[in-house]
Write an enzyme that holds these catalytic residues in place. Sequence first.
Site, short mmCIF file in Angstrom:
data_model
loop_
_atom_site.label_atom_id
_atom_site.label_comp_id
_atom_site.label_asym_id
_atom_site.label_seq_id
_atom_site.Cartn_x
_atom_site.Cartn_y
_atom_site.Cartn_z
N ARG A 1 -0.12 8.43 -6.25
CA ARG A 1 0.49 8.01 -4.98
C ARG A 1 1.09 6.61 -5.05
O ARG A 1 2.08 6.32 -4.39
CB ARG A 1 -0.50 8.18 -3.81
CG ARG A 1 -1.82 7.43 -3.93
CD ARG A 1 -2.81 7.99 -2.90
NE ARG A 1 -4.06 7.25 -2.77
CZ ARG A 1 -5.14 7.45 -3.52
NH1 ARG A 1 -5.12 8.34 -4.49
NH2 ARG A 1 -6.25 6.76 -3.29
N GLU B 1 -7.31 2.22 -6.41
CA GLU B 1 -8.02 2.03 -5.14
C GLU B 1 -9.50 1.76 -5.43
O GLU B 1 -10.02 2.12 -6.50
CB GLU B 1 -7.84 3.28 -4.25
CG GLU B 1 -8.53 3.23 -2.89
CD GLU B 1 -8.23 1.98 -2.08
OE1 GLU B 1 -8.31 0.85 -2.62
OE2 GLU B 1 -7.94 2.12 -0.88
N ARG C 1 0.87 -1.16 0.00
CA ARG C 1 0.00 0.00 0.00
C ARG C 1 0.91 1.22 0.00
O ARG C 1 1.85 1.29 0.81
CB ARG C 1 -0.90 0.01 1.24
CG ARG C 1 -1.84 1.19 1.25
CD ARG C 1 -2.70 1.23 2.50
NE ARG C 1 -3.61 2.35 2.45
CZ ARG C 1 -4.35 2.76 3.47
NH1 ARG C 1 -4.30 2.10 4.62
NH2 ARG C 1 -5.14 3.80 3.34
N HIS C 2 0.68 2.14 -0.93
CA HIS C 2 1.54 3.34 -1.06
C HIS C 2 1.76 4.03 0.29
O HIS C 2 1.00 3.84 1.24
CB HIS C 2 0.86 4.34 -2.01
CG HIS C 2 -0.48 4.76 -1.51
ND1 HIS C 2 -0.64 5.73 -0.55
CD2 HIS C 2 -1.71 4.30 -1.79
CE1 HIS C 2 -1.91 5.86 -0.28
NE2 HIS C 2 -2.59 5.00 -1.01
N SER D 1 -9.54 7.49 -2.44
CA SER D 1 -10.05 6.67 -3.54
C SER D 1 -9.53 7.14 -4.91
O SER D 1 -8.33 7.21 -5.10
CB SER D 1 -11.58 6.70 -3.44
OG SER D 1 -12.21 5.94 -4.42
N HIS E 1 -2.94 -0.02 -3.43
CA HIS E 1 -3.75 0.71 -2.44
C HIS E 1 -4.28 -0.25 -1.37
O HIS E 1 -4.30 -1.46 -1.58
CB HIS E 1 -4.91 1.39 -3.16
CG HIS E 1 -4.43 2.32 -4.22
ND1 HIS E 1 -4.24 3.66 -4.00
CD2 HIS E 1 -4.05 2.09 -5.50
CE1 HIS E 1 -3.77 4.22 -5.11
NE2 HIS E 1 -3.65 3.30 -6.03
N TYR F 1 -14.85 4.78 -4.00
CA TYR F 1 -15.73 4.95 -2.83
C TYR F 1 -17.00 5.74 -3.13
O TYR F 1 -17.71 6.16 -2.22
CB TYR F 1 -14.95 5.59 -1.67
CG TYR F 1 -14.51 4.59 -0.61
CD1 TYR F 1 -15.45 3.94 0.18
CD2 TYR F 1 -13.17 4.31 -0.38
CE1 TYR F 1 -15.07 3.03 1.16
CE2 TYR F 1 -12.78 3.41 0.60
CZ TYR F 1 -13.73 2.77 1.36
OH TYR F 1 -13.34 1.87 2.33
N ARG G 1 -16.72 0.62 4.88
CA ARG G 1 -15.27 0.45 4.68
C ARG G 1 -14.87 -1.01 4.53
O ARG G 1 -13.95 -1.31 3.78
CB ARG G 1 -14.49 1.03 5.87
CG ARG G 1 -14.56 2.52 6.01
CD ARG G 1 -13.72 2.97 7.21
NE ARG G 1 -12.29 2.95 6.96
CZ ARG G 1 -11.36 2.89 7.91
NH1 ARG G 1 -11.69 2.82 9.18
NH2 ARG G 1 -10.07 2.89 7.60
N ARG G 2 -15.47 -1.90 5.29
CA ARG G 2 -14.88 -3.23 5.40
C ARG G 2 -15.78 -4.40 5.02
O ARG G 2 -15.31 -5.53 5.00
CB ARG G 2 -14.33 -3.42 6.83
CG ARG G 2 -13.16 -2.50 7.17
CD ARG G 2 -11.93 -2.81 6.32
NE ARG G 2 -10.87 -1.85 6.55
CZ ARG G 2 -10.55 -0.86 5.71
NH1 ARG G 2 -11.23 -0.72 4.56
NH2 ARG G 2 -9.56 -0.02 5.95
#
Length: 258
Positions: free
Chosen positions: A62, A89, A10-11, A24, A188, A92, A116-117
């Site tokens: 990123r 990413e 992940r960046h 996002s 991401h 969202y 989110r999850r």
Amino acid sequence: MSKYKLFLLRHGEGAWNKENRFCSWVDQKLSEDGVKEAQDCGRLLKEQGYKFDLVFTSILSRSIQTAWLVLEAMGQEWVPVVKSWRLNERHYGSLIGLNRAEMAQQHGEEKVKLWRRSYDITPPLIDESHPYFLEIYNDRRYTTCDVPIKDLPRAESLKEVLDRLLPYWNSTVVPEIRNGRTVLISAHGNSCRALLKYLEGISDEDIASVTLPTGIPVLLELDENLKPVKPRQLLGDQAKIQAAIKKVEDQGKAKPST
Ligand SMILES: O=C(OP(=O)(O)O)[C@H](O)COP(=O)(O)O
């Protein structure tokens, strides 16, 4: 027996990671701390003697910036970097730009956690009235994708991320790994989580508790069928990694934004 090594990353921290906003598909650069994280990651990988043959990134700055900084710190700037929107990413939707803690105050922590999850809940779609709609869909980079702009996502669940990522993984990344190339995927939080879910066979429920901090390389050792032969290794100082994971998890708590 371990045949291949694959690295997921992940960046480093982006400006909106710091501000606790859903970033996002908005193209934020790394923060000063994020630059340092990426350089530290490269130094660690160099110290441990790893060498890459090929790097894959998303088309968001990123992840690309992180790949460059990692390769520079390793003295491996010559290594080819291949980019695809399919590693972007998670989209969202209308949550893009919003502050997670403020969302938790308005909608409750449980709702934010679900957004989110959860594996298969898609957040509300982005539409033309959204402040970042034009910035995203008028961006020239999205004219280079293998689908027309009108067919690009307007919001995605983690499942939908995996659905758009897997064809790329199978057609483009897997042949390189099978050819013996050591691959780094600089992407991401959620594109890496989706790939981890697939590779490790994590259930729809259990993926909710997998959290990736920024700038920490994840090493997967895979057998000839690209199945992991041992648990993933997050490389670096384990106490710092655990603290960084907790920080990401706490981003969804309803505390006043700073
Ligand atoms: O842009 C994002 O991830 P990224 O910093 O890995 O690119 C998302 O906003 C991550 O949000 P989440 O940790 O609430 O899924």
